[in-house]
Write a protein that holds these residues in place. Structure first.
Motif, PDB file in Angstrom:
ATOM      1  N   MET A   1       0.817  -1.043  -0.074  1.00 17.40           N
ATOM      2  CA  MET A   1       0.019   0.085   0.028  1.00 17.40           C
ATOM      3  C   MET A   1       0.950   1.291   0.040  1.00 17.40           C
ATOM      4  N   LYS A   2       0.752   2.032  -1.060  1.00 15.30           N
ATOM      5  CA  LYS A   2       1.549   3.295  -1.175  1.00 15.30           C
ATOM      6  C   LYS A   2       0.849   4.535  -1.343  1.00 15.30           C
ATOM      7  N   VAL A   3       1.577   5.559  -0.862  1.00 16.98           N
ATOM      8  CA  VAL A   3       1.062   6.890  -1.178  1.00 16.98           C
ATOM      9  C   VAL A   3       1.850   7.266  -2.420  1.00 16.98           C
ATOM     10  N   LEU A   4       1.374   7.618  -3.420  1.00 17.91           N
ATOM     11  CA  LEU A   4       1.858   7.697  -4.881  1.00 17.91           C
ATOM     12  C   LEU A   4       2.297   9.267  -4.899  1.00 17.91           C
ATOM     13  N   LYS A   5       3.426   9.477  -5.844  1.00 20.49           N
ATOM     14  CA  LYS A   5       3.906  10.634  -6.056  1.00 20.49           C
ATOM     15  C   LYS A   5       3.298  11.226  -7.360  1.00 20.49           C
TER      16      LYS A   5
ATOM     17  N   GLU B   1      -0.748  15.589  -6.654  1.00 24.40           N
ATOM     18  CA  GLU B   1      -0.318  16.892  -6.015  1.00 24.40           C
ATOM     19  C   GLU B   1      -1.115  17.409  -4.937  1.00 24.40           C
ATOM     20  N   CYS B   2      -2.419  17.453  -5.267  1.00 19.27           N
ATOM     21  CA  CYS B   2      -3.403  17.842  -3.999  1.00 19.27           C
ATOM     22  C   CYS B   2      -3.432  16.975  -2.785  1.00 19.27           C
ATOM     23  N   GLU B   3      -3.255  15.287  -3.141  1.00 18.48           N
ATOM     24  CA  GLU B   3      -3.403  14.472  -2.156  1.00 18.48           C
ATOM     25  C   GLU B   3      -2.084  14.699  -1.487  1.00 18.48           C
ATOM     26  N   ASN B   4      -1.013  15.019  -2.115  1.00 24.37           N
ATOM     27  CA  ASN B   4       0.331  14.969  -1.112  1.00 24.37           C
ATOM     28  C   ASN B   4       0.149  16.138  -0.271  1.00 24.37           C
ATOM     29  N   LYS B   5      -0.301  17.277  -0.738  1.00 21.54           N
ATOM     30  CA  LYS B   5      -0.614  18.481   0.192  1.00 21.54           C
ATOM     31  C   LYS B   5      -1.451  18.419   1.302  1.00 21.54           C
ATOM     32  N   TYR B   6      -2.589  17.685   0.989  1.00 25.28           N
ATOM     33  CA  TYR B   6      -3.701  17.359   2.116  1.00 25.28           C
ATOM     34  C   TYR B   6      -2.836  16.205   3.132  1.00 25.28           C
ATOM     35  N   ARG B   7      -2.163  15.597   2.719  1.00 24.71           N
ATOM     36  CA  ARG B   7      -1.384  14.684   3.662  1.00 24.71           C
ATOM     37  C   ARG B   7      -0.370  15.370   4.359  1.00 24.71           C
TER      38      ARG B   7
ATOM     39  N   SER C   1      -4.737  16.412   6.851  1.00 22.67           N
ATOM     40  CA  SER C   1      -6.400  16.316   6.498  1.00 22.67           C
ATOM     41  C   SER C   1      -7.052  15.061   5.841  1.00 22.67           C
ATOM     42  N   ARG C   2      -5.981  14.449   5.026  1.00 22.23           N
ATOM     43  CA  ARG C   2      -6.352  13.409   4.323  1.00 22.23           C
ATOM     44  C   ARG C   2      -5.347  12.446   3.980  1.00 22.23           C
ATOM     45  N   ILE C   3      -5.385  11.202   3.596  1.00 25.40           N
ATOM     46  CA  ILE C   3      -4.433  10.449   3.106  1.00 25.40           C
ATOM     47  C   ILE C   3      -4.913   9.122   2.161  1.00 25.40           C
ATOM     48  N   ARG C   4      -4.375   8.996   1.102  1.00 26.44           N
ATOM     49  CA  ARG C   4      -4.689   8.048   0.061  1.00 26.44           C
ATOM     50  C   ARG C   4      -3.664   6.909  -0.100  1.00 26.44           C
ATOM     51  N   TYR C   5      -3.919   5.675   0.003  1.00 31.83           N
ATOM     52  CA  TYR C   5      -3.105   4.715  -0.233  1.00 31.83           C
ATOM     53  C   TYR C   5      -3.601   3.863  -1.402  1.00 31.83           C
ATOM     54  N   TYR C   6      -2.722   3.550  -2.267  1.00 34.93           N
ATOM     55  CA  TYR C   6      -3.005   2.793  -3.626  1.00 34.93           C
ATOM     56  C   TYR C   6      -2.381   1.436  -3.355  1.00 34.93           C
TER      57      TYR C   6
END
Length: 185
Positions: free
Chosen positions: A12-16, A56-62, A66-71
């Motif tokens: 499970m990864k936070v993507l760039k 880019e937005c998801e990394n800013k939120y992380r 306030s939020r985090i997404r894993y692929y």
């Protein structure tokens, strides 16, 4: 939380933003299927440019917390995203709440990947973000998702009338909750 987490079968990864092609391919394979469940899925989501902006937005939120997404990736295939789990609206005040969302590639469902990912990530989010209560919103006709949540210890607490607009039609959603005293099963 770490950018990369492994479980028995998954990575499970936070993507760039540079990995946007992986996300665009995931949405391209599942566009028609995901359109049944998501109110805002559009053809533009299939482009690498669009997904780069999203990442880019998801990394800013992380970074803001306030939020985090894993692929999700199978361990033996690190270049094909098969799902995603996100935690949004993370509220770290005295309430410690968030909303979880998840989806799995239609070709990889019913293999336990969502359960494995959620069972791994929920305890980490609880600890790292001080979250006690996790909510999930599910369409009433999505029985597999409801079964997954109940199997993890969530409880259905409400029917949210006309909550979501999908393809121009308003639909209800069930609200499921996992409180801090509930253990993830």
């Amino acid at each position: 939380m770490d950018n990369r987490i492994e479980s028995e079968h998954l990575v499970m990864k936070v993507l760039k933003p540079t990995e946007a092609a992986l996300v665009a391919a995931f949405y391209s394979r599942n566009f028609e299927d995901f359109a049944q469940y998501e109110p805002l899925i559009r053809k533009q989501s299939l482009s690498i440019y669009y997904q780069r902006q999203v990442l880019e937005c998801e990394n800013k939120y992380r970074a803001e917390g306030s939020r985090i997404r894993y692929y999700l990736f199978q361990k033996y295939d690190p270049f094909r995203a098969i799902g995603t789990v996100s935690f949004r609206e993370i509220n770290k005040d005295n309430k410690g709440t968030c909303i979880v969302g998840y989806k799995v590639d239609q070709g990889f469902r019913r293999r336990g990947f969502a359960r494995e990912a959620l069972s791994t990530l929920i305890p980490m989010v609880r600890y790292d973000y001080h979250v006690g209560k996790i909510e999930a919103e599910v369409l009433p006709w999505n029985q597999p998702s409801q079964n997954l949540l109940v199997g993890l210890g969530f409880h259905r607490t409400a029917l949210l009338k006309s909550r979501v607009c999908i393809d121009g039609k308003y639909d209800d959603e069930y609200l499921y909750v996992l409180d801090k005293c509930d253990a993830v099963k």
